[in-house]
Design an enzyme around this catalytic site. Sequence first.
Site, PDB file in Angstrom:
ATOM      1  N   LYS A 362     -78.827-109.550 -40.487  1.00  0.00           N
ATOM      2  CA  LYS A 362     -77.445-109.573 -40.013  1.00  0.00           C
ATOM      3  C   LYS A 362     -76.534-110.096 -41.124  1.00  0.00           C
ATOM      4  CE  LYS A 362     -76.422-109.817 -35.255  1.00  0.00           C
ATOM      5  NZ  LYS A 362     -76.094-110.610 -34.066  1.00  0.00           N
ATOM      6  N   GLU A 448     -81.512-111.043 -17.437  1.00  0.00           N
ATOM      7  CA  GLU A 448     -80.771-111.606 -16.307  1.00  0.00           C
ATOM      8  C   GLU A 448     -81.588-111.625 -15.020  1.00  0.00           C
ATOM      9  OE1 GLU A 448     -77.877-110.247 -19.365  1.00  0.00           O
ATOM     10  OE2 GLU A 448     -79.602-109.296 -18.360  1.00  0.00           O
ATOM     11  N   ARG A 476     -76.742-106.949 -13.488  1.00  0.00           N
ATOM     12  CA  ARG A 476     -78.092-106.550 -13.860  1.00  0.00           C
ATOM     13  C   ARG A 476     -79.156-107.313 -13.065  1.00  0.00           C
ATOM     14  NH1 ARG A 476     -78.393-104.749 -19.412  1.00  0.00           N
ATOM     15  NH2 ARG A 476     -80.103-106.181 -19.861  1.00  0.00           N
TER      16      ARG A 476
END
Length: 716
Positions: A362, A448, A476
């Site tokens: 990243k 979740e 979700r």
Amino acid sequence: MALASGIAIGAKQSISPFFTVSQPSLSYRKQNFCLRASAEKNSSDGEEATKMVMKKEKGGWKIDFSEEKPPTPLLDTINYPIHMKNLSTEDLEQLAAELRADIVNSVSKTGGHLSANLGVVELTLALHRVFNTPDDKIIWDVGHQAYVHKILTGRRPRMNTMRKTSGLAGFPKREESVHDAFGAGHSSTSISAGLGMAVARDILGKNNNVISVIGDGAMTAGQAYEAMNNAGFLDANLIVVLNDNKQVSLPTATLDGPATPVGALSSALSKLQASTNFRKLREAAKSITKQIGGQTHEVAAKVDEYARGLISASGSTFFEELGLYYIGPVDGHNVEDLVTIFQRVKEMPAPGPVLIHVVTEKGKGYPPAEAAADRMHGVVKFDPKTGKQFKTKSPTLSYTQYFAESLIKEAETDDKIVAIHAAMGGGTGLNYFQKRFPDRCFDVGIAEQHAVTFAAGLASEGVKPFCAIYSSFLQRGYDQVVHDVDLQKLPVRFAMDRAGLVGADGPTHCGAFDVTFMSCLPNMVVMAPSDEAELMHMVATAAVIDDRPSCFRFPRGNGIGAVLPPDNKGTPLEIGKGRILMEGDRVAILGYGSIVQQCVLAANMLKSQDISVTVADARFCKPLDTDLIRQLANEHEILITVEEGSVGGFGSHVCHFLTLSGILDGPLKLRSMVLPDRYIDHGSPADQLEESGLSSRHISATVLSLLGRPKEALLI
């Protein structure tokens, strides 16, 4: 599966940290190359001097980032993927450098997701170099890393509109471009969608390629495994690119930077990256396969798999147990290797599902992002030279921070309180809680469903879990909210951040539905604060509700400057009781949540029209304050409910009560103001509120219309 391991990738013998491949058949021009900005006069001697912007060095391209738009001569010739099909390896490397400079320059002016896009430059180039969108389908999981993809697919001239009203979306969007095969914004959907597209292709007799690009963070969600399991069973030709940047949680998970990766998969991937013996033995296995030939490819495949299991490279064996052929790890910043691997996988006649493990970094190539604790994941406008962000100073904190501060205060006096988030420590403010109580804060990964049932298990044993999940992300885990929490009346406390409109993140992150889907549950206490002080009181209220589940929603953005309770510790509210903020006559406005502030503004606007309005803060959607509602209905001609949520929420509950009680049989005029029955596109919060018809101006106009003053309503 149809793929024999021996015909996979012809790799060189190497002890490199990555799986390497033989040289691709791309021309390669060995020469030094640099790009210079426009000439400037030297103030001392009058001679022209040029500023070096990009220079190719032995270790790669060096970019001198500045505030000026960088020269991008090669990128300027690329409008669509077809324009890069004949580029050499060196051209692609130069193009990668120009893209990085362009992305930094662009995002520095608009804000948005920076580091994820810098990390996939070579990967995106290789994908578009080999595959042919829109015929071939590239599906980006989550999609915040798709800026490079957007630049290469005709949208570079509009990158300055990224996440702005009527501008480009921050995520892939089907209606924005034919090159965006599948819309995204939430995590872990790409393999499922890709498998569906691959099966549809086969049903329709087509022969295009389908590629799902998914990060190691998204791999922590159950849906990804469900999809891989089904892909292995169906044996469909599908390419899964695992973009492994060792960032399973967002880099804002803790105040000290990236958290330790969550879950056993991260450990397995790390072992794969580190195992030199695994790579050497695997190369030997592929060599054996080649020598044995196609007649005995199954035996050779077993040799390959056994070699991996023998060296304990458990991750690869794990993927193959699911039915995916594993290739990697591959250096995600070596465009030459990436092009070769993609090309050879593409050329295989019937490979079945293939997983290519690509290791990226990243923020790659931009020193401020590489050095930052949060890797400059999501940024506001910043100085390209230094990476310093131009964050607007506000006299108040965000609602998220007020929530975190209040929860910390509750936890200081109650050691049973714990906090749970799904890879969103920074987004939910629980990085502050984690700093204060490291053993009482749980990052479960992008999972979740698991987070909700994990919280239910904690609650069943007497612990007090606060489950902090964005409103749109809690969608979700809704079955778990119903089946595992509410049905069993377990006291899990849901803190639903980003409720209502969310500005630049758009409809994928808009918390429009939580009031509706939480308030229909029989045992759930449903609250919404009108300001940051009320939020602190509701945290305290949730902490003492120990006989049933509860939830409270709060918006993105900063507080209004309300007077906070002493020491940031709230006082529990009486369950199901609202409050009157302003006394008036004829008209009553009953607001729910932060939209109450627009109701107050509307009442003040109407004063100039000689209209005195009562404004009440409902506080609770469930249980309703029926005494307050009855009072407002009986003492006023007009009652208007206002909420920043979909139809079926607070206003519907109020209407249902008034209907059952018979009050609507009388002269009362009732109106419910809610979000319109459509998705609101990304834009500024003010623009979104106007488009939704929920601004103070719209509330005032509604009052004037009901009072028989339509012309004034149009002029307000």
